[in-house]
Design an enzyme around this catalytic site. Sequence first.
Site, PDB file in Angstrom:
ATOM      1  N   HIS A  51       0.837  -1.204   0.000  1.00 23.40           N
ATOM      2  CA  HIS A  51       0.000   0.000   0.000  1.00 23.40           C
ATOM      3  C   HIS A  51       0.872   1.255   0.000  1.00 23.40           C
ATOM      4  O   HIS A  51       2.070   1.197   0.294  1.00 23.40           O
ATOM      5  CB  HIS A  51      -0.913  -0.005   1.226  1.00 23.40           C
ATOM      6  CG  HIS A  51      -2.032  -1.004   1.109  1.00 23.40           C
ATOM      7  ND1 HIS A  51      -2.924  -1.225   2.111  1.00 23.40           N
ATOM      8  CD2 HIS A  51      -2.383  -1.826   0.076  1.00 23.40           C
ATOM      9  CE1 HIS A  51      -3.808  -2.156   1.714  1.00 23.40           C
ATOM     10  NE2 HIS A  51      -3.485  -2.528   0.495  1.00 23.40           N
ATOM     11  N   GLU A  53       1.153   3.778   1.978  1.00 22.08           N
ATOM     12  CA  GLU A  53       1.831   4.159   3.230  1.00 22.08           C
ATOM     13  C   GLU A  53       3.129   3.367   3.390  1.00 22.08           C
ATOM     14  O   GLU A  53       4.155   3.917   3.807  1.00 22.08           O
ATOM     15  CB  GLU A  53       0.924   3.861   4.437  1.00 22.08           C
ATOM     16  CG  GLU A  53      -0.387   4.622   4.447  1.00 22.08           C
ATOM     17  CD  GLU A  53      -1.535   3.843   3.788  1.00 22.08           C
ATOM     18  OE1 GLU A  53      -1.281   3.134   2.779  1.00 22.08           O
ATOM     19  OE2 GLU A  53      -2.666   3.951   4.269  1.00 22.08           O
ATOM     20  N   CYS A  76      -5.675   1.519   6.014  1.00 17.67           N
ATOM     21  CA  CYS A  76      -6.508   0.329   6.197  1.00 17.67           C
ATOM     22  C   CYS A  76      -6.296  -0.288   7.572  1.00 17.67           C
ATOM     23  O   CYS A  76      -5.250  -0.157   8.189  1.00 17.67           O
ATOM     24  CB  CYS A  76      -6.256  -0.677   5.079  1.00 17.67           C
ATOM     25  SG  CYS A  76      -4.601  -1.355   5.065  1.00 17.67           S
ATOM     26  N   CYS A  85      -2.189  -0.932   7.434  1.00 14.31           N
ATOM     27  CA  CYS A  85      -1.273   0.203   7.387  1.00 14.31           C
ATOM     28  C   CYS A  85      -1.249   1.016   8.676  1.00 14.31           C
ATOM     29  O   CYS A  85      -0.243   1.635   8.990  1.00 14.31           O
ATOM     30  CB  CYS A  85      -1.626   1.102   6.211  1.00 14.31           C
ATOM     31  SG  CYS A  85      -1.240   0.310   4.637  1.00 14.31           S
TER      32      CYS A  85
END
Length: 150
Positions: A51, A53, A76, A85
């Site tokens: 992701h 991040e 998330c 995350c």
Amino acid sequence: MENDEHFMNLAILLARKGGGNVNPNPQVGAIIVNDGQIIGQGYHEKYGEAHAEINAFKSCIESPEGSTIYVTLEPCAHQGKQPPCFEAIIKNKVKRVVIGSLDPNPLVAGKGIEAMKKAGIDVSLKVLEKECKDLNKIFFITSLKEPPTS
Ligand SMILES: [Zn+2]
């Protein structure tokens, strides 16, 4: 803070780089800022991969401890193909999280935010919300045209 919109705008530009490769996930961008300087940036590049991040943390040129992370979509909170995350944000000792739009997915909405607040992180919501939501709108349209096969 006026700089918030500036950095969120950069995160939005990054998010768009994901294009259709992230389908059926939304496009997400993240920028990490310390003392007014960008020290890391990332976006969700491909479905099933890291992701935004996580990519941003990986790219950091110095420790993200005490920094601010700008992310176009709420981090998330559910265990999917990647660990959530929000845990990475807490682990990296970020001081402040600025979120563009909330996740429409009820599995995610609010849970990571609560956990980050409990960990003492300052959370700001809905910076450039409309623009950030538009990133998801593109995702919804493309995912209707091309339903995920796996
Ligand atoms: Zn995530």
